[in-house]
Design a protein around this motif. Structure first.
Motif, PDB file in Angstrom:
ATOM      1  N   ALA A 108       0.827  -1.203   0.000  1.00 39.90           N
ATOM      2  CA  ALA A 108       0.000   0.000   0.000  1.00 39.90           C
ATOM      3  C   ALA A 108       0.862   1.254   0.000  1.00 39.90           C
ATOM      4  N   HIS A 109       1.896   1.294   0.849  1.00 38.02           N
ATOM      5  CA  HIS A 109       2.768   2.461   0.926  1.00 38.02           C
ATOM      6  C   HIS A 109       3.607   2.616  -0.343  1.00 38.02           C
ATOM      7  N   GLN A 110       4.205   1.533  -0.805  1.00 40.21           N
ATOM      8  CA  GLN A 110       5.109   1.606  -1.947  1.00 40.21           C
ATOM      9  C   GLN A 110       4.373   2.004  -3.221  1.00 40.21           C
ATOM     10  N   VAL A 111       3.221   1.392  -3.463  1.00 41.59           N
ATOM     11  CA  VAL A 111       2.476   1.709  -4.683  1.00 41.59           C
ATOM     12  C   VAL A 111       1.891   3.114  -4.605  1.00 41.59           C
ATOM     13  N   SER A 112       1.398   3.499  -3.440  1.00 49.29           N
ATOM     14  CA  SER A 112       0.858   4.858  -3.291  1.00 49.29           C
ATOM     15  C   SER A 112       1.916   5.901  -3.621  1.00 49.29           C
ATOM     16  N   ARG A 113       3.156   5.660  -3.181  1.00 45.24           N
ATOM     17  CA  ARG A 113       4.238   6.595  -3.494  1.00 45.24           C
ATOM     18  C   ARG A 113       4.560   6.584  -4.987  1.00 45.24           C
ATOM     19  N   ALA A 114       4.441   5.444  -5.612  1.00 42.08           N
ATOM     20  CA  ALA A 114       4.818   5.324  -7.023  1.00 42.08           C
ATOM     21  C   ALA A 114       3.768   5.894  -7.969  1.00 42.08           C
ATOM     22  N   LEU A 115       2.524   5.968  -7.526  1.00 40.51           N
ATOM     23  CA  LEU A 115       1.449   6.457  -8.391  1.00 40.51           C
ATOM     24  C   LEU A 115       1.522   7.972  -8.517  1.00 40.51           C
ATOM     25  N   LYS A 116       1.497   8.464  -9.734  1.00 46.15           N
ATOM     26  CA  LYS A 116       1.531   9.902  -9.994  1.00 46.15           C
ATOM     27  C   LYS A 116       0.108  10.441  -9.967  1.00 46.15           C
ATOM     28  N   ALA A 117      -0.379  10.690  -8.778  1.00 51.00           N
ATOM     29  CA  ALA A 117      -1.754  11.148  -8.597  1.00 51.00           C
ATOM     30  C   ALA A 117      -1.833  12.011  -7.346  1.00 51.00           C
ATOM     31  N   GLY A 118      -2.698  13.017  -7.384  1.00 52.81           N
ATOM     32  CA  GLY A 118      -2.855  13.912  -6.250  1.00 52.81           C
ATOM     33  C   GLY A 118      -3.521  13.264  -5.061  1.00 52.81           C
ATOM     34  N   THR A 119      -4.352  12.256  -5.300  1.00 52.72           N
ATOM     35  CA  THR A 119      -5.024  11.508  -4.238  1.00 52.72           C
ATOM     36  C   THR A 119      -4.939  10.028  -4.555  1.00 52.72           C
ATOM     37  N   VAL A 120      -4.580   9.221  -3.576  1.00 50.85           N
ATOM     38  CA  VAL A 120      -4.602   7.769  -3.708  1.00 50.85           C
ATOM     39  C   VAL A 120      -5.498   7.220  -2.614  1.00 50.85           C
ATOM     40  N   TRP A 121      -6.531   6.490  -3.010  1.00 47.87           N
ATOM     41  CA  TRP A 121      -7.410   5.825  -2.044  1.00 47.87           C
ATOM     42  C   TRP A 121      -6.994   4.368  -1.922  1.00 47.87           C
ATOM     43  N   VAL A 122      -6.823   3.894  -0.720  1.00 45.02           N
ATOM     44  CA  VAL A 122      -6.438   2.506  -0.475  1.00 45.02           C
ATOM     45  C   VAL A 122      -7.605   1.783   0.176  1.00 45.02           C
ATOM     46  N   ASN A 123      -8.052   0.712  -0.477  1.00 44.07           N
ATOM     47  CA  ASN A 123      -9.183  -0.100  -0.019  1.00 44.07           C
ATOM     48  C   ASN A 123     -10.467   0.717   0.144  1.00 44.07           C
TER      49      ASN A 123
END
Length: 496
Positions: free
Chosen positions: A440-455
């Motif tokens: 969750a942390h690694q992919v959220s950091r890698a995604l080029k997006a202003g908001t990342v929602w997890v689950n």
């Protein structure tokens, strides 16, 4: 929540006294030229006509805002006083909640349940939150040499031109207007020509709540004329825009060609929603994916229009989304049982159908939907649509459709998922479903997006900022960070 029958809502909608005038300098004013029809997408019928603002009307609204800022009381009020007016606006929005929800449903096709429970809740909470924040901000006094005093103060930036779209006409107007007012700015608001009525009502409510004349002005008109006039106006200090990337480029040019006003842009999106095999609940992930793309008829810049699914679970997840799409109740926005209403108008419906036709021609497989429905109503309705076997190079996977059309893409490993997610010119939002904290942390950091929602998807509140990366824009709405758009930093150095 509304507890009213469909027939009763139809009766109340018919009895609405809809606005038909600009709101400038604290009063309703007629336009000086032509008017245009506001057509309801629910049945294709004209609701009313509103003024089609020309240059002179924009000049009048900006002059009112300029006077109110340069010599009026609003920027000079104690922040707590400004906050009390914003809290009163929130109260009046609550008192008129049903009328405003009906207006939103009529003008842009949003289901009445969503208009009442989601759109109006967001607008009310926004004014309340910034009303409470107004006197909580602090200036700075940096530590410096003992023979000097340094002060860093925030001052209101001036006249704000706010241009907002039709998909969330009150929410997005509130996200611009409330923090601008809290900062002490004055505003000229131009809503979309498709949904001007709720914004005009907001202008009236602002005056009723105690905003001095000229502090909040609302003008109706199209983008090429009224929007352009605001963008080029030398007395507009800040431009805040939500809409398409193409139009956002125009506003940057307007700034360059005028007074180099600051331009804050919240633009398009092609948001990925990544579901991994270790998602904590695959059924909930699939249900949320379907909700996300079909909510608000898919007319959302953050809509999770690209569903990225691991190959081992792809068919199970896709089938669950397709099943939900087939169950979804499409119907009259004024029916409380409706889950998906009408697209905003015929021209937009045609554009979405063109994307659907192109997807089929390029080889994507249509799993459900893809056709106009309820045509006998005269409204602009599309059945919920799902494509799989989508290639990343297809137009369906690259361009923002802004409708209830989902593309399903398959990946085999996490690196491929991230590459697919970032393979877009946009960077507004993304979703990720996993039970692994490190992932969750690694992919959220890698995604080029202003908001990342997890689950989850589309969750959050006013404490967190909202905005995009890349061609999804700059600056942030919501949270205390929004005030950065509407304030100037001033340094005062005092030699002791």
């Amino acid at each position: 929540m509304l507890d009213v029958t469909h027939d009763e809502l139809l009766r109340r909608a018919k009895a609405l006294d809809l606005p038909a005038l600009h709101h400038i300098d604290g009063t309703d004013e007629p336009g000086g030229g032509t008017a245009f029809a506001v057509v309801s997408p629910r049945d294709g019928q004209t609701l009313t006509e509103v003024p089609d603002a020309r240059q002179a009307e924009v000049d009048h609204a900006v002059a009112a805002a300029r006077r109110a800022f340069d010599s009026g009381p609003w920027p000079r009020l104690a922040p707590a006083e400004r906050g009390r007016v914003l809290l009163r606006i929130a109260e009046l929005l609550e008192e008129q909640r049903e009328k405003l929800a009906l207006t939103v449903s009529l003008e842009m096709g949003k289901p009445i349940t969503d208009a009442y429970a989601i759109e109006l809740r967001a607008a009310i909470n926004t004014f309340r939150w910034y009303g409470q924040l107004a006197d909580k901000l602090t200036d700075e006094s940096p530590h410096t040499a003992p023979d000097a005093l340094a002060l860093v103060t925030r001052e209101p930036a001036g006249v704000v031109g706010a241009v907002v779209p039709w998909n969330f006409p009150l929410t997005l107007a509130s996200w611009k207007v409330a923090p601008a007012l809290a900062a002490g700015c004055t505003v000229v608001l131009k809503p979309s020509e498709s949904s001007p009525l709720s914004a005009l009502l907001l202008g009236r409510i602002g005056t009723e709540a105690g905003l001095p004349p000229g502090v909040l002005n609302v003008v109706t008109g199209d983008g090429p004329t009224a929007g352009r006039a605001i963008g080029l106006h030398p007395d507009v200090d800040v431009l805040a825009f939500t809409g398409s990337t193409a139009v956002g480029r125009h506003f940057l040019r307007y700034s360059a060609d005028s007074n180099l006003k600051r331009v804050w842009l919240e633009l398009g999106g092609k948001s990925p929603n990544i579901i991994l095999p270790d998602a904590p609940d695959l059924d909930r992930a699939a249900a949320t994916a379907a909700w996300g793309i079909f909510f608000n008829q898919g007319e959302m810049c953050t809509a999770p229009s690209r569903l990225l699914v691991h190959s081992s679970i792809a068919e199970r997840v896709t089938e669950a989304v397709v099943e939900r799409a087939r169950e979804l109740r499409v119907g009259d926005p004024l029916d409380p049982a409706t889950e998906m209403g009408a697209l905003v108008g015929e021209a937009h419906l045609d554009r979405v159908l063109d994307h659907v036709a192109t997807a089929g021609a390029e080889g994507a497989r249509l799993r459900t939907g893809g056709a106009r429905t309820l045509a006998d109503t005269g409204g602009s309705y599309l059945s919920p649509t799902v494509f799989d076997r989508v290639d990343p190079g297809m137009r369906l996977a690259r361009e923002e459709i802004f409708g209830p059309v989902l593309s399903v893409l398959i990946f085999d490993d996490l690196d491929e998922a991230v590459r697919l997610a970032n393979a877009t010119e946009y960077g507004l939002a993304a979703g990720l479903w996993t039970s692994d904290l490190s992932t969750a942390h690694q992919v959220s950091r890698a995604l080029k997006a202003g908001t990342v929602w997890v689950n989850c998807y589309e969750e959050g509140d006013l404490t967190v900022p909202f905005g995009g990366m890349k061609q999804s824009g700059n600056g942030r709405d919501k949270s205390a960070h929004a005030l950065e758009k509407y304030t100037e930093l001033k340094t005062t150095w005092i030699q002791l």
